[in-house]
Design a protein around this motif. Structure first.
Motif, PDB file in Angstrom:
ATOM      1  N   UNK A  75      -4.864   2.270  -7.772  1.00 18.83           N
ATOM      2  CA  UNK A  75      -4.325   3.617  -7.620  1.00 18.83           C
ATOM      3  C   UNK A  75      -3.860   3.851  -6.194  1.00 18.83           C
ATOM      4  N   UNK A  76      -2.746   4.557  -6.059  1.00 16.53           N
ATOM      5  CA  UNK A  76      -2.191   4.887  -4.752  1.00 16.53           C
ATOM      6  C   UNK A  76      -2.806   6.191  -4.266  1.00 16.53           C
ATOM      7  N   UNK A  77      -3.413   6.147  -3.094  1.00 12.71           N
ATOM      8  CA  UNK A  77      -3.958   7.358  -2.478  1.00 12.71           C
ATOM      9  C   UNK A  77      -2.956   7.915  -1.491  1.00 12.71           C
ATOM     10  N   UNK A  78      -3.322   7.966  -0.229  1.00  6.69           N
ATOM     11  CA  UNK A  78      -2.458   8.523   0.801  1.00  6.69           C
ATOM     12  C   UNK A  78      -1.898   7.420   1.694  1.00  6.69           C
ATOM     13  N   UNK A  79      -0.882   7.775   2.465  1.00  4.16           N
ATOM     14  CA  UNK A  79      -0.173   6.805   3.303  1.00  4.16           C
ATOM     15  C   UNK A  79      -0.097   7.342   4.725  1.00  4.16           C
TER      16      UNK A  79
ATOM     17  N   UNK B 169       1.738 -13.329   2.643  1.00  2.72           N
ATOM     18  CA  UNK B 169       1.084 -12.060   2.292  1.00  2.72           C
ATOM     19  C   UNK B 169       0.484 -12.117   0.893  1.00  2.72           C
ATOM     20  N   UNK B 170      -0.563 -11.316   0.711  1.00  3.18           N
ATOM     21  CA  UNK B 170      -1.001 -10.942  -0.624  1.00  3.18           C
ATOM     22  C   UNK B 170      -0.342  -9.590  -0.864  1.00  3.18           C
ATOM     23  N   UNK B 171      -0.298  -9.147  -2.117  1.00  2.00           N
ATOM     24  CA  UNK B 171       0.223  -7.810  -2.367  1.00  2.00           C
ATOM     25  C   UNK B 171      -0.493  -7.178  -3.550  1.00  2.00           C
ATOM     26  N   UNK B 172      -0.507  -5.852  -3.547  1.00  5.82           N
ATOM     27  CA  UNK B 172      -0.983  -5.078  -4.690  1.00  5.82           C
ATOM     28  C   UNK B 172       0.097  -4.058  -5.010  1.00  5.82           C
ATOM     29  N   UNK B 173       0.254  -3.760  -6.287  1.00  5.14           N
ATOM     30  CA  UNK B 173       1.154  -2.695  -6.715  1.00  5.14           C
ATOM     31  C   UNK B 173       0.289  -1.475  -6.995  1.00  5.14           C
ATOM     32  N   UNK B 174       0.496  -0.438  -6.198  1.00  4.40           N
ATOM     33  CA  UNK B 174      -0.324   0.767  -6.315  1.00  4.40           C
ATOM     34  C   UNK B 174       0.533   1.903  -6.855  1.00  4.40           C
ATOM     35  N   UNK B 175      -0.031   2.703  -7.769  1.00  2.00           N
ATOM     36  CA  UNK B 175       0.734   3.846  -8.250  1.00  2.00           C
ATOM     37  C   UNK B 175      -0.164   5.023  -8.572  1.00  2.00           C
ATOM     38  N   UNK B 176       0.484   6.173  -8.731  1.00  2.00           N
ATOM     39  CA  UNK B 176      -0.241   7.420  -8.949  1.00  2.00           C
ATOM     40  C   UNK B 176       0.645   8.403  -9.701  1.00  2.00           C
ATOM     41  N   UNK B 177       0.027   9.285 -10.458  1.00  2.00           N
ATOM     42  CA  UNK B 177       0.764  10.363 -11.117  1.00  2.00           C
ATOM     43  C   UNK B 177       1.019  11.524 -10.160  1.00  2.00           C
ATOM     44  N   UNK B 178       0.261  11.581  -9.071  1.00  2.00           N
ATOM     45  CA  UNK B 178       0.411  12.676  -8.109  1.00  2.00           C
ATOM     46  C   UNK B 178       0.971  12.124  -6.799  1.00  2.00           C
ATOM     47  N   UNK B 179       1.752  12.927  -6.080  1.00  2.00           N
ATOM     48  CA  UNK B 179       2.353  12.421  -4.852  1.00  2.00           C
ATOM     49  C   UNK B 179       1.301  12.146  -3.779  1.00  2.00           C
TER      50      UNK B 179
ATOM     51  N   UNK C 115       4.564   7.758  -8.756  1.00  3.33           N
ATOM     52  CA  UNK C 115       4.720   7.445  -7.339  1.00  3.33           C
ATOM     53  C   UNK C 115       4.144   6.042  -7.177  1.00  3.33           C
ATOM     54  N   UNK C 116       4.819   5.182  -6.421  1.00  4.49           N
ATOM     55  CA  UNK C 116       4.327   3.812  -6.341  1.00  4.49           C
ATOM     56  C   UNK C 116       4.842   3.102  -5.102  1.00  4.49           C
ATOM     57  N   UNK C 117       4.159   2.035  -4.756  1.00  5.20           N
ATOM     58  CA  UNK C 117       4.620   1.130  -3.714  1.00  5.20           C
ATOM     59  C   UNK C 117       3.890  -0.199  -3.891  1.00  5.20           C
ATOM     60  N   UNK C 118       4.572  -1.261  -3.508  1.00  7.45           N
ATOM     61  CA  UNK C 118       3.872  -2.532  -3.350  1.00  7.45           C
ATOM     62  C   UNK C 118       3.339  -2.509  -1.923  1.00  7.45           C
ATOM     63  N   UNK C 119       2.119  -2.974  -1.754  1.00  7.17           N
ATOM     64  CA  UNK C 119       1.474  -2.986  -0.446  1.00  7.17           C
ATOM     65  C   UNK C 119       1.317  -4.451  -0.036  1.00  7.17           C
ATOM     66  N   UNK C 120       2.024  -4.847   1.025  1.00  5.60           N
ATOM     67  CA  UNK C 120       1.987  -6.234   1.496  1.00  5.60           C
ATOM     68  C   UNK C 120       0.906  -6.371   2.565  1.00  5.60           C
ATOM     69  N   UNK C 121      -0.039  -7.277   2.311  1.00  2.00           N
ATOM     70  CA  UNK C 121      -1.172  -7.458   3.211  1.00  2.00           C
ATOM     71  C   UNK C 121      -1.119  -8.872   3.774  1.00  2.00           C
ATOM     72  N   UNK C 122      -1.015  -9.008   5.119  1.00  3.88           N
ATOM     73  CA  UNK C 122      -0.967 -10.352   5.686  1.00  3.88           C
ATOM     74  C   UNK C 122      -2.216 -11.143   5.292  1.00  3.88           C
ATOM     75  N   UNK C 123      -2.021 -12.424   4.989  1.00 10.29           N
ATOM     76  CA  UNK C 123      -3.158 -13.244   4.567  1.00 10.29           C
ATOM     77  C   UNK C 123      -4.219 -13.374   5.656  1.00 10.29           C
ATOM     78  N   UNK C 124      -3.838 -13.161   6.917  1.00  8.16           N
ATOM     79  CA  UNK C 124      -4.846 -13.248   7.989  1.00  8.16           C
ATOM     80  C   UNK C 124      -5.599 -11.931   8.208  1.00  8.16           C
ATOM     81  N   UNK C 125      -5.280 -10.896   7.430  1.00 13.23           N
ATOM     82  CA  UNK C 125      -6.022  -9.626   7.502  1.00 13.23           C
ATOM     83  C   UNK C 125      -7.252  -9.748   6.595  1.00 13.23           C
TER      84      UNK C 125
ATOM     85  N   UNK D  86       7.343   6.779  -2.741  1.00  7.47           N
ATOM     86  CA  UNK D  86       6.302   7.739  -2.385  1.00  7.47           C
ATOM     87  C   UNK D  86       6.780   9.173  -2.320  1.00  7.47           C
ATOM     88  N   UNK D  87       8.103   9.358  -2.199  1.00  2.95           N
ATOM     89  CA  UNK D  87       8.633  10.719  -2.107  1.00  2.95           C
ATOM     90  C   UNK D  87       8.959  11.279  -3.478  1.00  2.95           C
ATOM     91  N   UNK D  88       9.501  10.446  -4.350  1.00  3.29           N
ATOM     92  CA  UNK D  88       9.882  10.867  -5.701  1.00  3.29           C
ATOM     93  C   UNK D  88       9.312   9.852  -6.681  1.00  3.29           C
TER      94      UNK D  88
END
Length: 183
Positions: free
Chosen positions: A150-154, A97-107, A36-46, A23-25
């Protein structure tokens, strides 16, 4: 909000964790464009976050019908962003967990619980807990069709066990007295 459809946008719950955080670089994944990217881990009970993602994916499919040649595709025939960590990863952090890979061209904007910008980059890392704004959109390129994320804000919520072998200097080294350097 500028141009973001609320039907295809999701803010994850407070027990979401970041993994493979860039997310920084921006970083290149498998030789692709730097993003800019991150995998987002979401608990299955969420259930609230999972249901919101499924609804946003459905909305993205509806919005993207033109990209799919004018007809709604069978979900089984396209790439979907929500993946099962128990099935697709041998990684302990992904279990349950489920997960999504989110990314963006902008920070992304990266903020604390009070929505103040986080300036110390060591504060946000793979393994910390954060709410993440995600947007889902249809794609059709090079024969690949599906819905991407797409990755928005964190917003960092709290610290967590670092993922990916990152250690803390305090855990690696004991405090040294000045005398130790003189001996």
């Amino acid at each position: 909000m500028a141009n973001i459809n609320s039907k295809t946008k999701v803010i994850t719950g407070i027990n979401t964790r970041l993994s493979y955080f860039h997310g920084w670089e921006p970083a290149s994944i498998n030789g692709g464009t730097e993003r800019y990217s991150t995998a987002v881990l979401i608990p299955k009970d969420d259930k609230a976050t999972i249901d919101a993602i499924n609804a946003a994916v459905d909305a993205a499919i509806e919005e993207g019908i033109a990209k799919f040649g004018g007809k709604k595709p069978n979900k089984a025939a396209i790439k979907l962003p929500l993946r099962d960590g128990d099935v697709e990863r041998e990684d302990e952090a992904y279990k349950g967990h489920y997960f999504v890979n989110a990314n963006s061209n902008t920070p992304p904007q990266i903020v604390d619980r009070a929505v103040k910008p986080i300036l110390d980059r060591s504060e946000v890392y793979s393994g910390c807990y954060a709410r993440v704004s995600l947007s889902f959109y249809a794609f059709n390129s090079n024969g690949n069709k599906g819905v991407a994320c797409g990755l928005g804000n964190i917003q960092k919520v709290r610290d967590g066990e670092p993922l990916g072998g990152r250690t803390n200097a305090a855990d690696d080294f004991a405090t040294l007295d000045d005398d130790d350097f003189l001996s």
